[in-house]
Design a protein around this motif. Structure first.
Motif, short mmCIF file in Angstrom:
data_model
loop_
_atom_site.label_atom_id
_atom_site.label_comp_id
_atom_site.label_asym_id
_atom_site.label_seq_id
_atom_site.Cartn_x
_atom_site.Cartn_y
_atom_site.Cartn_z
N ILE A 67 -8.64 -4.32 3.16
CA ILE A 67 -7.45 -5.09 2.74
C ILE A 67 -7.87 -6.34 1.97
O ILE A 67 -7.30 -6.67 0.93
CB ILE A 67 -6.57 -5.44 3.97
CG1 ILE A 67 -5.91 -4.18 4.51
CG2 ILE A 67 -5.51 -6.49 3.62
CD1 ILE A 67 -5.38 -4.33 5.94
N VAL A 75 -0.76 -6.68 5.18
CA VAL A 75 -0.60 -5.39 4.50
C VAL A 75 0.76 -4.79 4.86
O VAL A 75 1.24 -4.97 5.98
CB VAL A 75 -1.76 -4.43 4.89
CG1 VAL A 75 -1.79 -4.12 6.37
CG2 VAL A 75 -1.74 -3.15 4.08
N ALA A 111 -9.34 -5.11 -1.45
CA ALA A 111 -8.28 -4.54 -2.30
C ALA A 111 -7.35 -5.62 -2.81
O ALA A 111 -6.86 -5.57 -3.94
CB ALA A 111 -7.51 -3.47 -1.52
N VAL A 152 0.83 -1.21 0.00
CA VAL A 152 0.00 0.00 0.00
C VAL A 152 0.86 1.25 0.00
O VAL A 152 1.92 1.30 0.62
CB VAL A 152 -0.90 -0.03 1.27
CG1 VAL A 152 -1.54 1.30 1.54
CG2 VAL A 152 -1.96 -1.11 1.13
N VAL A 193 -4.00 4.57 -0.18
CA VAL A 193 -4.81 5.15 0.90
C VAL A 193 -4.63 6.66 0.82
O VAL A 193 -3.50 7.16 0.90
CB VAL A 193 -4.34 4.62 2.28
CG1 VAL A 193 -5.07 5.36 3.40
CG2 VAL A 193 -4.58 3.12 2.39
N ALA A 218 -2.19 -0.83 -3.98
CA ALA A 218 -3.42 -0.13 -3.57
C ALA A 218 -3.02 1.13 -2.81
O ALA A 218 -1.92 1.21 -2.27
CB ALA A 218 -4.26 -1.04 -2.68
N LYS A 222 -6.06 0.88 -9.69
CA LYS A 222 -5.64 0.45 -8.35
C LYS A 222 -6.74 0.72 -7.31
O LYS A 222 -7.27 1.83 -7.25
CB LYS A 222 -4.36 1.18 -7.93
CG LYS A 222 -3.19 0.83 -8.84
CD LYS A 222 -1.86 1.33 -8.32
CE LYS A 222 -0.76 0.92 -9.32
NZ LYS A 222 0.59 1.30 -8.90
#
Ligand code: NAP
Length: 333
Positions: free
Chosen positions: A285, A28, A288, A5, A68, A66, A88
């Motif tokens: 999570i 993650v 994704a 991430v 945030v 991915a 993404k």
């Protein structure tokens, strides 16, 4: 397999989400960060994570699977569109965007992509108390919901960070979203009343009283005070045909001493919703990792944006302002 991430925006909530993604949750890894303030990004970056000079560079990084987004609201649109263009999955803090036109551009891009990628940070939907409240309403044993009150109180907000309408264009989106979700309903109109302004409120229009008119005929009264002083206090009660269902008081030790009997109140949103944020990311999570999103959608972000826009019109007009939504694309059914 761990999900790699990248985090854009390493301010207050960005740092808190990096903490939970690195120290609390499994599956993650934060591999990259970016912030307008490079030094802040550097300080927030977990060991081994790259610090990218721009949000675009972070989104384009092939190691980032991915994204945030924890930058401020007006920057979200460009960053969301970059994530969608790159295919993404992206978690975006609220508000998704700050205008109806921007929300429609996000929906258009995601629908054209053909798969859900966007999850909006409406963490109350992941809170165990709100989930139990919704479960009671959904059983139908109390009959139809008629009224809901949502009280939203912050101890204080950082001075100078927000415009005077922050309670309406930044805070209200949480209450708008949870009202739609709890009542399985849509907002069709918004009224705003502004009482005497709090002298603690600095330049903010604070407090505000908002009335949401729902499609079913139910009414929601939202009371927002963002400088209440004593703590972060979130309450809610749904009044139905055959009873009421309310959020419980948060469990806290009952202290008895010379000043009386009392229970501590959470200091801020980080403390009150700590488990909700964890659960929100746990579910994100998983989705994704499968290349999609399942939580609050761009459609929900759009609906909340329309409510905020209508509230801003209503505070000027003093009248009931209509909320008109486009037909819901099949992607969000
Ligand atoms: P903050 O402390 O000001 O952090 C925002 C960070 O993003 C700052 O470091 C800022 O840098 C950076 N930034 C701004 N624009 C950027 C851009 N275009 N590209 C990269 N970085 C950028 O604010 P915050 O309290 O963390 O809030 C961030 C977002 O989370 C907001 O949308 C807020 O509404 C939301 N939020 C949600 C909750 C919730 O309960 N879900 C709670 C709090 C906040 P500069 O300071 O240099 O501008």
């Amino acid at each position: 397999m761990s999900l790699n991430v990248g985090v854009i925006g390493t301010g207050m909530i960005g740092q808190d989400h990096i903490r939970r993604l690195t120290r609390v949750l499994s599956g993650v890894t934060v591999v990259a960060v970016n912030d307008m303030d490079q030094a802040r990004a550097q300080a927030a970056a977990p060991a081994g994570a790259k610090v990218h000079p721009t949000p675009d560079a972070l989104v384009a990084d092939p190691d980032v699977q991915a994204v945030v987004i924890c930058s401020w609201g007006p920057a979200h649109e460009e960053q969301l569109l970059a994530c969608i263009a790159a295919g993404k999955p992206v978690f975006c803090e609220k508000p998704m965007v700050t205008s109806e036109a921007a929300a429609l551009r996000i929906i258009e891009a995601e629908v054209a992509f053909g798969r859900r990628l966007v999850q909006v940070g409406f963490m109350r939907r992941f809170d165990a108390d709100y989930r139990r409240l919704k479960a009671v309403i959904d059983t139908g044993t109390l009959g139809a919901p008629l009224m809901y009150y949502s009280k939203h109180r912050n101890a204080s907000v950082p001075e100078g960070l927000y415009t005077s309408d922050m309670p309406l264009n930044d805070t209200l989106v949480h209450d708008a979203d949870i009202s739609r979700w709890l009542l399985s309903d849509e907002v069709t109109g918004v009224e705003v009343r502004v009482p005497r302004r709090s002298s603690r409120g600095k330049d903010l229009r604070d407090p505000v009283l908002v009335l949401l008119h729902m499609a079913s005929g139910a009414l929601v009264d939202v009371e927002i005070s963002v400088n209440i002083g004593y703590g972060y206090d979130i309450r809610g009660e749904v009044s139905c045909e055959a009873g009421v269902a309310a959020l419980p008081n948060r469990p806290a030790a009952v202290v008895t001493d010379a000043h009386g009997i009392r229970q501590a109140i959470p200091e801020d949103w980080r403390e009150r919703f700590i488990e909700a944020y964890d659960q929100e990311f746990r579910e994100w999570i998983v989705a994704a990792g499968q290349g999609t999103a399942t939580g609050p959608s761009a459609w929900d972000g759009y609906a909340a944006t329309l409510v905020a826009d209508a509230a801003l019109r209503a505070v000027d007009s003093g009248r009931l302002e209509a909320v008109g939504m486009i037909a819901k694309p099949a992607l969000y059914s």
